[in-house]
Design a protein around this motif. Structure first.
Motif, PDB file in Angstrom:
ATOM      1  N   ALA A 107     -45.357 -31.373 -75.588  1.00  0.00           N
ATOM      2  CA  ALA A 107     -44.783 -32.013 -76.952  1.00  0.00           C
ATOM      3  C   ALA A 107     -45.586 -32.113 -78.130  1.00  0.00           C
ATOM      4  CB  ALA A 107     -44.130 -33.287 -76.599  1.00  0.00           C
ATOM      5  N   ARG A 124     -36.210 -23.390 -75.321  1.00  0.00           N
ATOM      6  CA  ARG A 124     -35.957 -24.269 -76.376  1.00  0.00           C
ATOM      7  C   ARG A 124     -34.637 -24.696 -77.094  1.00  0.00           C
ATOM      8  NH1 ARG A 124     -40.888 -23.836 -80.774  1.00  0.00           N
ATOM      9  NH2 ARG A 124     -39.834 -25.639 -81.587  1.00  0.00           N
ATOM     10  N   GLU A 127     -37.200 -32.013 -80.303  1.00  0.00           N
ATOM     11  CA  GLU A 127     -36.161 -31.161 -79.419  1.00  0.00           C
ATOM     12  C   GLU A 127     -36.245 -31.955 -78.217  1.00  0.00           C
ATOM     13  OE1 GLU A 127     -37.346 -27.110 -79.432  1.00  0.00           O
ATOM     14  OE2 GLU A 127     -38.045 -27.152 -81.399  1.00  0.00           O
ATOM     15  N   TYR A 181     -47.031 -28.095 -78.923  1.00  0.00           N
ATOM     16  CA  TYR A 181     -45.728 -27.258 -79.597  1.00  0.00           C
ATOM     17  C   TYR A 181     -45.111 -27.789 -80.773  1.00  0.00           C
ATOM     18  CZ  TYR A 181     -47.413 -23.688 -76.477  1.00  0.00           C
ATOM     19  OH  TYR A 181     -48.205 -22.656 -75.465  1.00  0.00           O
ATOM     20  N   GLU A 182     -45.309 -29.138 -80.977  1.00  0.00           N
ATOM     21  CA  GLU A 182     -44.582 -29.916 -81.916  1.00  0.00           C
ATOM     22  C   GLU A 182     -43.152 -29.981 -81.843  1.00  0.00           C
ATOM     23  OE1 GLU A 182     -46.172 -28.291 -85.439  1.00  0.00           O
ATOM     24  OE2 GLU A 182     -47.889 -29.068 -85.359  1.00  0.00           O
ATOM     25  N   VAL A 183     -42.733 -30.326 -80.501  1.00  0.00           N
ATOM     26  CA  VAL A 183     -41.334 -30.062 -80.057  1.00  0.00           C
ATOM     27  C   VAL A 183     -40.680 -31.739 -79.925  1.00  0.00           C
ATOM     28  CG1 VAL A 183     -41.479 -27.927 -79.409  1.00  0.00           C
ATOM     29  CG2 VAL A 183     -41.946 -29.841 -77.891  1.00  0.00           C
ATOM     30  N   ARG A 231     -32.452 -28.096 -76.768  1.00  0.00           N
ATOM     31  CA  ARG A 231     -31.784 -28.695 -77.852  1.00  0.00           C
ATOM     32  C   ARG A 231     -30.452 -28.664 -77.492  1.00  0.00           C
ATOM     33  NH1 ARG A 231     -35.456 -24.946 -81.001  1.00  0.00           N
ATOM     34  NH2 ARG A 231     -34.142 -23.256 -80.413  1.00  0.00           N
TER      35      ARG A 231
END
Length: 205
Positions: free
Chosen positions: A93, A147, A101, A96-98, A151
């Motif tokens: 997280a 992804r 999401e 990948y800067e998610v 989402r």
């Protein structure tokens, strides 16, 4: 556990013999207490070690446990898998800067647990020493599709800013669905051609 201390005094023993027997009994009781304390300490240590599998912070890249079939894992195997997955998802997280999401409460959503387990397993495999050189590229292509699914799950749960929302199930299967599925499977088997040999087995209920 130590054997029971059993010392028979003669009739009308002298005081020094009585004192020795009493001392022997006290030593035996002390040894038994120390032995019991040792057993309790060992059990406590094992309990703490098991709990640390989950409560410990990021381990800096734990080895991937195997197998990863959540429905088949016993308590110890599940503890190792949880520790590994929590460690990896925390890194994933951030890297990948998610975070937008994947909700922070993802461990409370079984579909997200399964999806992230698959992603983590694929990531470990593609960067293995024996992996094909284009393995990481293929994993990133699959990550793009994953992804979209993540989402989609988040749209259903709408967990935001650390607030967990239990996903509402508008429709659930009736209780008799399993028996009806078995009947349908056996009806299908009955209508299929059979090669020469014993009678075909029925699907167990």
């Amino acid at each position: 556990m130590m054997d029971t201390f059993d010392f028979q005094l003669p009739e009308d023993p002298p005081p020094d013999i009585v004192a020795i027997a009493q001392l022997g009994t006290a030593v035996h009781q002390l040894a038994a207490a120390v032995d019991a304390l040792h057993q309790q300490h060992r059990q406590l240590r094992e309990t703490v070690e098991r709990s640390q599998l989950i409560s410990a912070g990021p381990a800096g890249g734990q080895a991937m446990p195997w197998p990863l079939r959540w429905r088949d894992l016993d308590r110890d195997a599940a503890a190792q898998t949880w520790a590994w997955l929590i460690d990896w998802v925390g890194w994933f997280a951030d890297r990948y800067e998610v975070a937008e999401e994947i909700p922070a409460c993802w461990p409370q959503h079984p579909p997200l647990v399964e999806e992230l387990t698959a992603l983590a397993a694929g990531w470990h495999a593609c960067y293995d020493d024996t992996a094909h050189p284009d393995g990481p590229l293929l994993w990133h292509e699959r990550l793009t599709r994953a992804r979209d699914r993540l989402r989609g799950w988040d749209d259903n749960t709408r967990c935001r800013n650390g607030t967990h929302t239990t996903r509402a199930r508008d429709l659930i299967w009736p209780d008799q669905w399993h028996a009806e599925a078995i009947d349908a499977a056996n009806n299908d088997l009955t209508g299929r051609p059979q090669l020469a040999g014993p009678e075909p087995e029925r699907v167990p209920s």
